[in-house]
Design a protein around this motif. Structure first.
Motif, PDB file in Angstrom:
ATOM      1  N   ARG A 150       0.846  -1.209   0.000  1.00  0.00           N
ATOM      2  CA  ARG A 150       0.000   0.000   0.000  1.00  0.00           C
ATOM      3  C   ARG A 150       0.880   1.257   0.000  1.00  0.00           C
ATOM      4  N   THR A 151       1.965   1.222   0.761  1.00  0.00           N
ATOM      5  CA  THR A 151       2.871   2.377   0.804  1.00  0.00           C
ATOM      6  C   THR A 151       3.474   2.632  -0.579  1.00  0.00           C
ATOM      7  N   PHE A 152       3.880   1.566  -1.253  1.00  0.00           N
ATOM      8  CA  PHE A 152       4.501   1.746  -2.571  1.00  0.00           C
ATOM      9  C   PHE A 152       3.452   2.177  -3.614  1.00  0.00           C
ATOM     10  N   ALA A 153       2.218   1.672  -3.498  1.00  0.00           N
ATOM     11  CA  ALA A 153       1.154   2.098  -4.432  1.00  0.00           C
ATOM     12  C   ALA A 153       0.855   3.585  -4.218  1.00  0.00           C
ATOM     13  N   ARG A 154       0.849   4.002  -2.965  1.00  0.00           N
ATOM     14  CA  ARG A 154       0.590   5.418  -2.650  1.00  0.00           C
ATOM     15  C   ARG A 154       1.690   6.318  -3.220  1.00  0.00           C
ATOM     16  N   ILE A 155       2.914   5.847  -3.198  1.00  0.00           N
ATOM     17  CA  ILE A 155       4.001   6.651  -3.776  1.00  0.00           C
ATOM     18  C   ILE A 155       3.715   6.899  -5.256  1.00  0.00           C
ATOM     19  N   MET A 156       3.304   5.835  -5.948  1.00  0.00           N
ATOM     20  CA  MET A 156       3.078   5.965  -7.391  1.00  0.00           C
ATOM     21  C   MET A 156       1.926   6.927  -7.688  1.00  0.00           C
ATOM     22  N   SER A 157       0.910   6.967  -6.795  1.00  0.00           N
ATOM     23  CA  SER A 157      -0.243   7.833  -7.108  1.00  0.00           C
ATOM     24  C   SER A 157      -0.132   9.233  -6.495  1.00  0.00           C
ATOM     25  N   HIS A 158       0.625   9.385  -5.383  1.00  0.00           N
ATOM     26  CA  HIS A 158       0.604  10.665  -4.669  1.00  0.00           C
ATOM     27  C   HIS A 158       1.819  11.554  -4.898  1.00  0.00           C
ATOM     28  N   PHE A 159       2.864  11.023  -5.468  1.00  0.00           N
ATOM     29  CA  PHE A 159       4.112  11.805  -5.527  1.00  0.00           C
ATOM     30  C   PHE A 159       4.617  11.935  -6.960  1.00  0.00           C
ATOM     31  N   GLN A 160       3.695  12.303  -7.861  1.00  0.00           N
ATOM     32  CA  GLN A 160       4.097  12.340  -9.262  1.00  0.00           C
ATOM     33  C   GLN A 160       5.186  13.375  -9.541  1.00  0.00           C
ATOM     34  N   GLU A 161       5.232  14.426  -8.711  1.00  0.00           N
ATOM     35  CA  GLU A 161       6.265  15.467  -8.917  1.00  0.00           C
ATOM     36  C   GLU A 161       7.679  14.909  -8.715  1.00  0.00           C
ATOM     37  N   LEU A 162       7.773  13.782  -7.986  1.00  0.00           N
ATOM     38  CA  LEU A 162       9.095  13.171  -7.774  1.00  0.00           C
ATOM     39  C   LEU A 162       9.451  12.193  -8.904  1.00  0.00           C
ATOM     40  N   GLU A 163       8.524  12.054  -9.846  1.00  0.00           N
ATOM     41  CA  GLU A 163       8.687  11.162 -11.006  1.00  0.00           C
ATOM     42  C   GLU A 163       9.110   9.743 -10.613  1.00  0.00           C
ATOM     43  N   PRO A 164       8.231   9.073  -9.849  1.00  0.00           N
ATOM     44  CA  PRO A 164       8.573   7.706  -9.442  1.00  0.00           C
ATOM     45  C   PRO A 164       8.389   6.712 -10.588  1.00  0.00           C
ATOM     46  N   GLU A 165       9.270   5.755 -10.670  1.00  0.00           N
ATOM     47  CA  GLU A 165       9.148   4.682 -11.663  1.00  0.00           C
ATOM     48  C   GLU A 165       9.285   3.360 -10.909  1.00  0.00           C
ATOM     49  N   MET A 166       8.264   2.509 -11.078  1.00  0.00           N
ATOM     50  CA  MET A 166       8.286   1.213 -10.374  1.00  0.00           C
ATOM     51  C   MET A 166       9.183   0.259 -11.171  1.00  0.00           C
ATOM     52  N   ILE A 167      10.318  -0.066 -10.601  1.00  0.00           N
ATOM     53  CA  ILE A 167      11.296  -0.906 -11.308  1.00  0.00           C
ATOM     54  C   ILE A 167      10.996  -2.378 -11.065  1.00  0.00           C
ATOM     55  N   SER A 168      10.544  -2.670  -9.848  1.00  0.00           N
ATOM     56  CA  SER A 168      10.184  -4.046  -9.504  1.00  0.00           C
ATOM     57  C   SER A 168       8.987  -3.953  -8.565  1.00  0.00           C
ATOM     58  N   GLU A 169       8.012  -4.857  -8.762  1.00  0.00           N
ATOM     59  CA  GLU A 169       6.830  -4.796  -7.889  1.00  0.00           C
ATOM     60  C   GLU A 169       6.974  -5.652  -6.656  1.00  0.00           C
ATOM     61  N   ASP A 170       7.610  -6.802  -6.824  1.00  0.00           N
ATOM     62  CA  ASP A 170       7.769  -7.720  -5.695  1.00  0.00           C
ATOM     63  C   ASP A 170       9.135  -8.376  -5.784  1.00  0.00           C
ATOM     64  N   PRO A 171      10.105  -7.891  -5.004  1.00  0.00           N
ATOM     65  CA  PRO A 171      10.001  -6.852  -3.990  1.00  0.00           C
ATOM     66  C   PRO A 171       9.870  -5.473  -4.644  1.00  0.00           C
ATOM     67  N   PRO A 172       9.226  -4.534  -3.942  1.00  0.00           N
ATOM     68  CA  PRO A 172       9.059  -3.215  -4.544  1.00  0.00           C
ATOM     69  C   PRO A 172      10.364  -2.417  -4.556  1.00  0.00           C
ATOM     70  N   VAL A 173      10.702  -1.902  -5.733  1.00  0.00           N
ATOM     71  CA  VAL A 173      11.872  -1.010  -5.866  1.00  0.00           C
ATOM     72  C   VAL A 173      11.415   0.161  -6.729  1.00  0.00           C
TER      73      VAL A 173
END
Ligand code: AKG
Ligand code: FE2
Length: 384
Positions: A150-173
């Protein structure tokens, strides 16, 4: 853990004399008292080892010691049922490193036959720590089982100004393309100036205490953002608050930012000249019993552009290795623990810092613990 901060202490712990049952009577009584004392101390440890035996695994292949010669233990007639004093049948400094790495609990059966002395020392240190730094009541971990996705999903939806890119989902990176402003990155470099010294690993010293020990796997330098000028800097405070916000952890759970520096070398295979940090996990097994708990997340920030080399490489991700080239302002976030068992190491996020071959590299580690680190540090309880 393989390649983890394995201590390379040259100081081997001396095994106690094996000639422990000499025949003169007063001496014998003294020794017998000593033996009973040791048995009393070892009781819970050995019982724990027996319980662990059924599920015990050996250390991973790369950590497995060579077969050790069993020293002949001299046992008097009539006392041969008594257990001899603990010894490390394997190389003691390696035993100490495994003990520091949590192998006494994880691989009890193996460790208690081969590295008994190191496990005993660790147990004694742990008991002394628990007396000195008792756990407060209602000591609640920050990261609950199952919360991490949930924390990693929130990063992707709430912090777009930081330009997050999900490199791996499990484990999350997650790679943040814009985590720091230029001014923020420069502030950390400024506060590190004159404070870098050769990095050490975390391991057991000759008394079995957790300590900074020389290590061949880490040749970079580091300092800490722990002095008032750094802590009071608004640029630093903004970043500290951002790290807490993104990771949904209290600022008090983070260590002081560790400022790292890598110089360049011409030949990346030259271990004597290059600055690197070989494959490791940021998880410190010994922190499981300490008040700050284990490190749950690392957020590593890049403070400058590195023209060649110096990448962070994740060696064990399920979809294959991933390499991040340092670029000023970028950052990578990953867990050191499993989402469903946030006290247990996740070996899939092992990583290494490759040698810098052109230019230099500045970075900052933000390590976040399961419990309050800053209060624990103020009480002198983060180590021991
Ligand atoms: O320098 C890097 O790229 C990573 C450093 C690192 O893994 C560490 O300091 O624990
Ligand atoms: Fe690391």
């Amino acid at each position: 853990m393989g390649g983890k901060r394995r201590p390379q202490s040259k100081e081997a712990v001396a095994a106690p004399s094996l000639d422990w049952q000499a025949s003169d009577a007063p001496g014998k009584r003294r020794r017998k008292r000593g033996v009973s004392w040791l048995l009393w101390l070892l009781g819970p440890l050995l019982a724990g080892g027996a319980v662990l035996f059924l599920g015990a695994k050996e250390p991973p292949a790369h950590m497995k010691p060579q077969e050790a010669e069993t020293p002949a233990v001299k046992v008097d007639e009539g006392t041969d049922k008594m257990k001899p004093p603990p010894v490390d049948l394997h190389n003691t400094s390696e035993c100490a490193a495994w003990a520091a790495d949590g192998q006494c609990a994880a691989n009890g059966a193996f460790m208690l036959t081969r590295c008994e002395l190191s496990c005993l020392k660790l147990e004694l240190v742990k008991q002394a720590y628990e007396r000195r730094c008792p756990k407060p009541e209602n000591y609640t971990p920050t990261l609950a089982p199952g919360q991490m996705p949930r924390t990693f999903a929130r990063i992707m939806s709430h912090f777009q100004e930081l330009e997050p890119e999900m490199i791996s989902e499990d484990p999350p990176v997650i790679l943040f393309h814009k985590f720091l402003s230029d001014a923020e990155a420069e502030a950390f470099i400024k506060h590190g100036a004159g404070r870098y010294s050769k990095s050490l690993g975390v391991g057991l010293d000759k008394d079995g205490k957790m300590a900074d020990v020389p290590t061949e796997i880490r040749t970079s330098s580091h300092g800490w953002c722990q002095h008032q000028a750094c802590l009071d800097d608004p640029e630093v405070q903004r970043v500290t608050a951002r790290v807490a916000d993104v990771t949904q952890t209290p600022t008090e759970n983070a260590e002081f930012a560790q400022l790292v520096y890598y110089h360049a070398c011409d030949d990346e295979s030259d271990n004597n000249k290059c600055a690197f940090y070989r494959r490791h996990s940021d998880y410190i097994a010994g922190d499981q019993y300490r008040l700050q708990g284990v490190r749950i997340y690392t957020l590593f920030t890049y403070l400058n552009d590195v023209p060649e080399g110096g990448a962070t490489r994740f060696t064990d991700l399920p979809n294959g290795p991933v390499t991040f080239q340092p670029v000023k302002g970028k950052a990578v976030l990953w867990p050191s623990v499993l989402a469903d068992e946030p006290h247990t190491v996740d070996p899939r996020t092992h990583h290494e810092a490759l040698p810098v071959t052109k230019g230099e590299k500045y970075g900052a580690n933000f390590w976040i613990h399961q419990y309050n680190f800053r209060n624990t540090h103020a009480k002198g309880c983060t180590a021991g």
